[in-house]
Design a protein around this motif. Structure first.
Motif, short mmCIF file in Angstrom:
data_model
loop_
_atom_site.label_atom_id
_atom_site.label_comp_id
_atom_site.label_asym_id
_atom_site.label_seq_id
_atom_site.Cartn_x
_atom_site.Cartn_y
_atom_site.Cartn_z
N UNK A 51 0.82 -1.13 0.24
CA UNK A 51 -0.08 0.12 0.05
C UNK A 51 0.92 1.13 0.03
N UNK A 52 0.67 2.31 -0.97
CA UNK A 52 1.57 3.49 -0.98
C UNK A 52 1.13 4.04 0.41
N UNK A 53 2.19 4.54 1.00
CA UNK A 53 1.92 5.11 2.35
C UNK A 53 1.81 6.51 2.19
N UNK A 54 2.00 7.16 1.07
CA UNK A 54 1.67 8.63 0.74
C UNK A 54 1.83 8.93 -0.78
N UNK A 55 1.65 10.09 -1.19
CA UNK A 55 1.66 10.44 -2.48
C UNK A 55 2.45 11.79 -2.38
N UNK A 56 3.13 12.29 -3.75
CA UNK A 56 3.71 13.45 -3.77
C UNK A 56 2.78 14.54 -3.38
N UNK A 57 1.59 14.60 -3.80
CA UNK A 57 0.76 15.78 -3.55
C UNK A 57 0.04 15.71 -2.03
N UNK A 58 0.03 14.47 -1.49
CA UNK A 58 0.03 14.45 -0.08
C UNK A 58 1.05 15.08 0.71
N UNK A 59 2.24 14.80 0.43
CA UNK A 59 3.54 15.51 1.02
C UNK A 59 3.39 16.97 0.72
N UNK A 60 3.25 17.26 -0.43
CA UNK A 60 3.15 18.82 -0.49
C UNK A 60 1.90 19.57 0.36
N UNK A 61 0.96 18.97 0.56
CA UNK A 61 -0.23 19.40 1.46
C UNK A 61 0.30 19.43 2.84
#
Length: 242
Positions: A51-61
């Motif tokens: 399962x992806x722990x996060x995404x690039x957009x989530x990290x930005x937000x």
């Protein structure tokens, strides 16, 4: 008396190899493409089982807001109506295409907009592997990676990842956080109306509310419920329903 050496006995000089820039570029271009393809296959295989722990957009937000609300939940812990509502709202032909809905793309071009042309599979590729934006570079990468994800992942897996990384409010990501944020229940306990309203706020969750719906959201949720019933009846939900 020694015989003079004939021309056959002399060592032939090696011909100098001419540098052909086009051939060199082609050879190295193919190597680069092969390496990029293998990397793409590797990362696609990775998130097919993990399962992806996060995404690039989530990290930005997360950096912008000082944190986000996100918790992964398995597909079998999500009310089935939520999956059908999301598909009815965003990609009714999800079970019928291979990642790119050509009919929807042609319709969007005829109408002069890109609304409705992006499938759930494309949105997953954008969210998990790429970045948000309207650049042609991202669009080309998205179009190239989407069939690969479709070939390796199951439709149920694609929808599971989509529901877990979609943004439902500012700093609220995934159906687990969204269910509790708006209705105070887990995703397994969502009612039909609640699921439809959550689907109705996509893809503009920052301008819409599922718990305090506008007349537009109410009307759209009603249409989504009807669409969810239709795709269940005609078999277009079969590819992701257990």
């Amino acid at each position: 008396m020694a015989k003079p050496r004939t021309s056959k006995s002399r060592k032939k000089a090696k011909p100098t190899r001419r540098f052909r820039p086009m051939r060199w570029l082609l050879r190295w271009g193919l190597r680069v493409v092969s390496v990029v393809f293998l990397i793409a296959v590797a990362v696609t295989l990775l998130w097919s089982v993990l399962n992806p722990p996060t995404t690039f957009y989530m990290m930005q937000e997360s950096r912008r807001l000082g944190g986000v609300d996100h918790e992964w939940v398995d597909m079998n812990e999500i009310a089935p109506i939520m999956a059908r509502a999301a598909v009815a709202a965003e990609d009714a032909n999800f079970c019928l295409h291979w990642g790119l809905d050509v009919v929807a793309i042609r319709r969007a071009i005829d109408e002069g907009s890109n609304r409705g042309a992006s499938t759930i599979s494309q949105q997953v590729v954008k969210n998990v592997y790429l970045w948000h934006g309207r650049s042609w570079v991202r669009k080309v990468m998205e179009a190239a990676m989407t069939p690969l994800v479709e070939a390796i992942w199951s439709k149920r897996r694609i929808l599971e990842v989509y529901l877990n990384v979609a943004e439902f409010d500012e700093g609220v990501f995934g159906i687990e956080a969204a269910s509790r944020h708006y209705f105070g229940v887990g995703p397994e306990a969502l009612s039909n109306v609640q699921a439809a309203r959550l689907a109705a706020i996509l893809p503009n969750p920052k301008d819409r509310s599922a718990s305090n719906p506008s007349s537009f959201v109410r009307k759209r949720a009603s249409q989504i419920l009807s669409g969810a019933a239709t795709i269940r009846a005609d078999g277009r939900a079969r590819c992701f329903q257990s």
